[in-house]
Design a protein around this motif. Structure first.
Motif, PDB file in Angstrom:
ATOM      1  N   ARG A 189       9.441 104.013  59.102  1.00  0.00           N
ATOM      2  CA  ARG A 189       8.882 106.011  58.519  1.00  0.00           C
ATOM      3  C   ARG A 189       8.033 106.114  59.396  1.00  0.00           C
ATOM      4  O   ARG A 189       8.030 107.710  60.063  1.00  0.00           O
ATOM      5  N   GLU A 193       8.486 109.663  62.083  1.00  0.00           N
ATOM      6  CA  GLU A 193       7.871 110.865  61.718  1.00  0.00           C
ATOM      7  C   GLU A 193       6.624 111.238  62.891  1.00  0.00           C
ATOM      8  O   GLU A 193       6.319 112.244  62.879  1.00  0.00           O
ATOM      9  N   LYS A 196       8.490 112.783  65.786  1.00  0.00           N
ATOM     10  CA  LYS A 196       9.320 113.907  64.866  1.00  0.00           C
ATOM     11  C   LYS A 196       7.939 115.023  65.428  1.00  0.00           C
ATOM     12  O   LYS A 196       7.884 116.315  65.664  1.00  0.00           O
ATOM     13  N   SER A 200       8.575 118.023  67.536  1.00  0.00           N
ATOM     14  CA  SER A 200       8.425 119.353  67.621  1.00  0.00           C
ATOM     15  C   SER A 200       6.886 120.326  67.941  1.00  0.00           C
ATOM     16  O   SER A 200       7.398 121.403  67.517  1.00  0.00           O
ATOM     17  N   THR A 205       9.293 123.805  67.339  1.00  0.00           N
ATOM     18  CA  THR A 205      10.164 124.029  67.018  1.00  0.00           C
ATOM     19  C   THR A 205      10.455 123.081  65.053  1.00  0.00           C
ATOM     20  O   THR A 205       9.153 122.934  64.979  1.00  0.00           O
ATOM     21  N   THR A 206      11.215 123.346  64.700  1.00  0.00           N
ATOM     22  CA  THR A 206      11.001 122.466  62.984  1.00  0.00           C
ATOM     23  C   THR A 206      10.678 121.311  63.408  1.00  0.00           C
ATOM     24  O   THR A 206      11.274 120.329  64.434  1.00  0.00           O
ATOM     25  N   ILE A 207      10.882 120.552  61.755  1.00  0.00           N
ATOM     26  CA  ILE A 207      10.128 118.702  62.149  1.00  0.00           C
ATOM     27  C   ILE A 207      11.850 118.436  61.880  1.00  0.00           C
ATOM     28  O   ILE A 207      12.561 117.724  62.698  1.00  0.00           O
ATOM     29  N   ASP A 208      12.831 119.312  61.718  1.00  0.00           N
ATOM     30  CA  ASP A 208      14.121 119.172  61.258  1.00  0.00           C
ATOM     31  C   ASP A 208      14.954 118.746  63.011  1.00  0.00           C
ATOM     32  O   ASP A 208      15.566 118.271  62.694  1.00  0.00           O
ATOM     33  N   SER A 209      14.767 119.951  63.661  1.00  0.00           N
ATOM     34  CA  SER A 209      15.460 119.760  64.723  1.00  0.00           C
ATOM     35  C   SER A 209      14.755 119.319  65.804  1.00  0.00           C
ATOM     36  O   SER A 209      15.825 118.783  66.498  1.00  0.00           O
ATOM     37  N   TYR A 211      13.873 116.161  64.920  1.00  0.00           N
ATOM     38  CA  TYR A 211      14.780 114.700  64.660  1.00  0.00           C
ATOM     39  C   TYR A 211      16.115 115.177  65.159  1.00  0.00           C
ATOM     40  O   TYR A 211      16.915 113.696  65.556  1.00  0.00           O
ATOM     41  N   GLN A 212      16.458 116.346  65.020  1.00  0.00           N
ATOM     42  CA  GLN A 212      18.082 116.242  66.100  1.00  0.00           C
ATOM     43  C   GLN A 212      18.153 115.980  67.636  1.00  0.00           C
ATOM     44  O   GLN A 212      19.307 115.411  67.712  1.00  0.00           O
ATOM     45  N   ARG A 215      17.990 111.776  67.606  1.00  0.00           N
ATOM     46  CA  ARG A 215      19.123 111.443  67.211  1.00  0.00           C
ATOM     47  C   ARG A 215      19.791 111.672  68.660  1.00  0.00           C
ATOM     48  O   ARG A 215      20.553 110.665  68.630  1.00  0.00           O
TER      49      ARG A 215
END
Length: 239
Positions: A189, A193, A196, A200, A205-209, A211-212, A215
């Protein structure tokens, strides 16, 4: 029939807390060797059958491995709640020829199978213990003997004490395994993190983006998210 001094020595040995690094398999082997010596048998074996775990079997002498296996798939398969004795193995050849052949090869004339139990309370408010079978002690003898109640009780008592030792060892091993898994999950984890956060910032960009993006990189290169994250953090990989 049994050696009282050696029996007391074995009880003292297994009454101690399990030593660090002492596995259940190692402890079982110590137990069957003690039993073979205490009761002056040709060999002894124990099979432990605990819920949600593979069976563990130990035999005091390697040359009895096949004989023990033939016993388990022969007369040892019979359902029972109490001890079972075959006092004249040669005469039982018609019923279990494979076991009898192995026994004859090793000079075994008699065998006794003694189940042992773990006690558990039926409910939190009940004072009556319920017995759950957790394995079988098997002893092989070169003599046509009948085990008396005292010897059966002594063997089962020693096995019960040793099983307390073994169950503690298994519990310690399970705790260590769970601790290792939790530590690995935490480290994973942290690395992901960190990766990410780096992506980012690089891509604004955002943390979610971020991560994508990680992936997508992992999938396109048939890699894991963790390996990509480590490459980002430790090697400066750009995605």
């Amino acid at each position: 029939m049994h050696d009282d001094a050696l029996y007391l020595c074995a009880l003292t040995h297994f009454a101690s807390p399990p030593r660090e690094g002492n596995s259940a398999t190692q402890t079982l082997h110590e137990l069957v060797c003690f039993i073979a010596d205490i009761f002056e048998t040709a060999a002894a074996s124990i099979t432990v059958a605990l819920p949600d775990q593979p069976d563990i079997t130990s035999v005091s002498s390697p040359e009895f491995d096949r004989c023990e296996r033939e016993f388990r798939i022969g007369p040892g398969r019979l359902p029972r709640l109490d001890s079972v004795q075959i006092t004249d193995v040669p005469s039982a050849a018609y019923a279990w020829p494979a076991f009898a052949a192995q026994a004859s090869h090793l000079g075994v004339k008699a065998v006794a199978a003694l189940p042992f139990y773990r006690e558990a309370r039926i409910s939190s408010g009940s004072a009556t213990p319920a017995r759950t079978s957790i394995g079988t002690l098997t002893v092989f003898s070169h003599e046509m003997i009948i085990w008396d109640d005292d010897d059966v009780s002594a063997a089962q008592a020693l096995t019960t004490v040793a099983m307390g030792f073994i169950l503690m060892s298994l519990e310690l091993h399970e705790r260590e395994r769970e601790s290792t898994q939790l530590q690995h999950a935490l480290e994973t984890r942290i690395v992901v993190e960190q990766a990410k956060g780096i992506i980012s910032k690089d891509h604004n960009t955002t943390i979610d983006s971020a991560y994508q993006l990680i992936r997508r990189r992992a999938r396109s290169h048939n890699a894991t998210v963790l390996s990509v994250a480590r490459a980002i953090v430790e090697l400066g990989l750009k995605v």
